[in-house]
Design a protein around this motif. Structure first.
Motif, PDB file in Angstrom:
ATOM      1  N   ASN A  74      56.018  14.133  46.538  1.00 23.00           N
ATOM      2  CA  ASN A  74      55.317  15.025  45.615  1.00 23.00           C
ATOM      3  C   ASN A  74      55.270  16.444  46.168  1.00 23.00           C
ATOM      4  O   ASN A  74      55.284  16.638  47.394  1.00 23.00           O
ATOM      5  CB  ASN A  74      53.897  14.531  45.365  1.00 23.00           C
ATOM      6  CG  ASN A  74      53.869  13.211  44.609  1.00 23.00           C
ATOM      7  OD1 ASN A  74      54.751  12.943  43.783  1.00 23.00           O
ATOM      8  ND2 ASN A  74      52.880  12.373  44.895  1.00 23.00           N
ATOM      9  N   GLN A 104      42.510  20.976  46.905  1.00 23.43           N
ATOM     10  CA  GLN A 104      43.357  21.991  46.275  1.00 23.43           C
ATOM     11  C   GLN A 104      43.482  23.254  47.107  1.00 23.43           C
ATOM     12  O   GLN A 104      44.224  24.160  46.755  1.00 23.43           O
ATOM     13  CB  GLN A 104      42.792  22.365  44.896  1.00 23.43           C
ATOM     14  CG  GLN A 104      42.768  21.231  43.885  1.00 23.43           C
ATOM     15  CD  GLN A 104      42.136  21.681  42.577  1.00 23.43           C
ATOM     16  OE1 GLN A 104      40.929  21.948  42.511  1.00 23.43           O
ATOM     17  NE2 GLN A 104      42.948  21.788  41.542  1.00 23.43           N
ATOM     18  N   ASP A 119      46.147  24.868  42.412  1.00 20.60           N
ATOM     19  CA  ASP A 119      45.825  25.034  43.831  1.00 20.60           C
ATOM     20  C   ASP A 119      45.532  26.496  44.142  1.00 20.60           C
ATOM     21  O   ASP A 119      45.816  27.400  43.336  1.00 20.60           O
ATOM     22  CB  ASP A 119      46.981  24.544  44.703  1.00 20.60           C
ATOM     23  CG  ASP A 119      47.077  23.019  44.724  1.00 20.60           C
ATOM     24  OD1 ASP A 119      46.235  22.371  44.072  1.00 20.60           O
ATOM     25  OD2 ASP A 119      48.000  22.501  45.372  1.00 20.60           O
ATOM     26  N   ASN A 172      50.546  22.266  43.928  1.00 20.01           N
ATOM     27  CA  ASN A 172      50.466  21.891  42.519  1.00 20.01           C
ATOM     28  C   ASN A 172      49.759  22.981  41.729  1.00 20.01           C
ATOM     29  O   ASN A 172      49.071  23.851  42.296  1.00 20.01           O
ATOM     30  CB  ASN A 172      49.713  20.571  42.372  1.00 20.01           C
ATOM     31  CG  ASN A 172      50.387  19.428  43.106  1.00 20.01           C
ATOM     32  OD1 ASN A 172      51.554  19.139  42.841  1.00 20.01           O
ATOM     33  ND2 ASN A 172      49.678  18.806  44.037  1.00 20.01           N
ATOM     34  N   ARG A 173      49.909  22.936  40.437  1.00 16.91           N
ATOM     35  CA  ARG A 173      49.212  23.899  39.571  1.00 16.91           C
ATOM     36  C   ARG A 173      47.698  23.723  39.728  1.00 16.91           C
ATOM     37  O   ARG A 173      47.190  22.607  39.743  1.00 16.91           O
ATOM     38  CB  ARG A 173      49.609  23.690  38.112  1.00 16.91           C
ATOM     39  CG  ARG A 173      51.027  24.145  37.818  1.00 16.91           C
ATOM     40  CD  ARG A 173      51.321  24.196  36.339  1.00 16.91           C
ATOM     41  NE  ARG A 173      52.649  24.777  36.133  1.00 16.91           N
ATOM     42  CZ  ARG A 173      52.885  26.065  36.031  1.00 16.91           C
ATOM     43  NH1 ARG A 173      51.874  26.916  36.123  1.00 16.91           N
ATOM     44  NH2 ARG A 173      54.117  26.525  35.858  1.00 16.91           N
TER      45      ARG A 173
END
Length: 336
Positions: A237, A156, A244, A241-242
């Motif tokens: 993708n 992440q 991270d 992303n949420r």
């Protein structure tokens, strides 16, 4: 060629050699004064000691030994405190701090000999540690930073940084020249050919990069992430992303009032956190390793870099190369 004739050493010559040896003369000086070779003088002294079963004691020099234990410890401490200090500076400190006087201070050559043969010091490249990292509170900042990263998985974590590239120099710092001669190379020098490379990367490779003419600033940084947040990986993708987190250093314009506020709002809308690494701690930013490999690849073709700098940088940041290298970069920085 006529055979060599050997002259027998008379008893008077032997006594003369022994007397000179007992006066503290070296074998070289004895040989010069007696007209005999140094080997003969050595044999005469050894024969004298062996036949009389006594060890001849030479007169010791009345001059005191200059490198005492105190001087030795002082030299070692000065080199420990500042490894780059010169021998002549150590000699001056011996006088300034009254460890030695003018009459018994060791020479620069003697100090160099002590460092090499008595203290076993060797000459090597410096590893520079910023003095700011020794200030009170720095360790607490590092601990807080590492504690924050415990909330994230290594997949992440994203890293961001900038690097300047001079298109006309080939980005080479070392060259060859004759001994005692400087290595001088004629290069074009102009600020207009300095490029800035912005890079954001994670464990899987480079997320996004761009190239600017000249220096970067806060608005360029915000625009970079405005483009980076819509990037997708090779299977479609989103790169970000949420949950991270993006890590960057404390460069001045990173904390510019409007720039930092706009960046935090932009990232918050995508559920991405922003964390600043501790001051003067580049070892926590994986992007430094990326730039190191990028510069190595640029140095291989100086002509290509000078003629097509942007294309050369794009080629140096080849995705497949960094996809393989990134896990080792993460281990080097302690994230995996």
């Amino acid at each position: 060629m006529a055979p060599k004739t050997w002259k027998q050493t008379s008893e008077e010559e032997r006594r003369h050699i022994i007397n000179l040896y007992l006066q503290g003369k070296s074998y070289r000086v004895i040989a010069e004064q007696t007209g005999r070779c140094p080997g003969t003088c050595v044999n005469v002294v050894r024969d004298y000691e062996r036949n009389r079963a006594v060890k001849t004691e030479r007169k010791r020099s009345l001059r005191p030994r200059k490198v005492t234990q105190t001087v030795l410890q002082f030299i070692e401490y000065q080199k420990w405190k500042k490894p780059s200090i010169f021998c002549r500076e150590i000699r001056q400190k011996l006088l300034d701090e009254h460890v030695c006087t003018v009459n018994n201070v060791p020479s620069v050559k003697r100090i160099s000999h002590v460092l090499k043969y008595e203290l076993n010091f060797s000459h090597k490249k410096l590893t520079v540690m910023p003095a700011e990292t020794l200030r009170p509170g720095h360790e607490q900042r590092v601990d807080a930073f590492l504690a924050t990263l415990l909330n994230y998985n290594y997949t992440q974590i994203h890293f961001f940084d900038e690097a300047s590239i001079i298109a006309t120099s080939g980005n080479r710092s070392y060259g060859h020249a004759h001994k005692s001669k400087r290595a001088i190379e004629v290069q074009q020098y102009a600020s207009s050919v300095t490029l800035t490379v912005n890079v954001c990367c994670d464990f899987f490779g480079i997320n996004h990069f761009n190239i600017l003419n000249g220096a970067s600033n806060a608005l360029e940084m915000v625009e970079f992430f405005n483009e980076a947040l819509v990037e997708k990986n090779e299977i479609g993708n989103p790169m970000f992303n949420r949950g991270d987190v993006i890590i960057m250093d404390n460069c001045g314009f990173h904390h510019q009032r409007q720039g930092e506020r706009l960046l935090k709002e932009l990232l918050a809308n995508r559920g991405v956190d922003l964390v600043f690494q501790p001051p003067y701690s580049p070892e926590f930013n994986v992007t430094e390793c990326v730039f190191g490999l990028m510069r190595q690849r640029l140095q291989r073709n100086e002509k290509f870099v000078s003629q097509f700098p942007e294309l050369a940088i794009v080629n140096a940041l080849d995705y497949s190369v960094f996809k393989r290298a990134m896990p080792s970069f993460f281990r080097r920085c302690g994230y995996k």
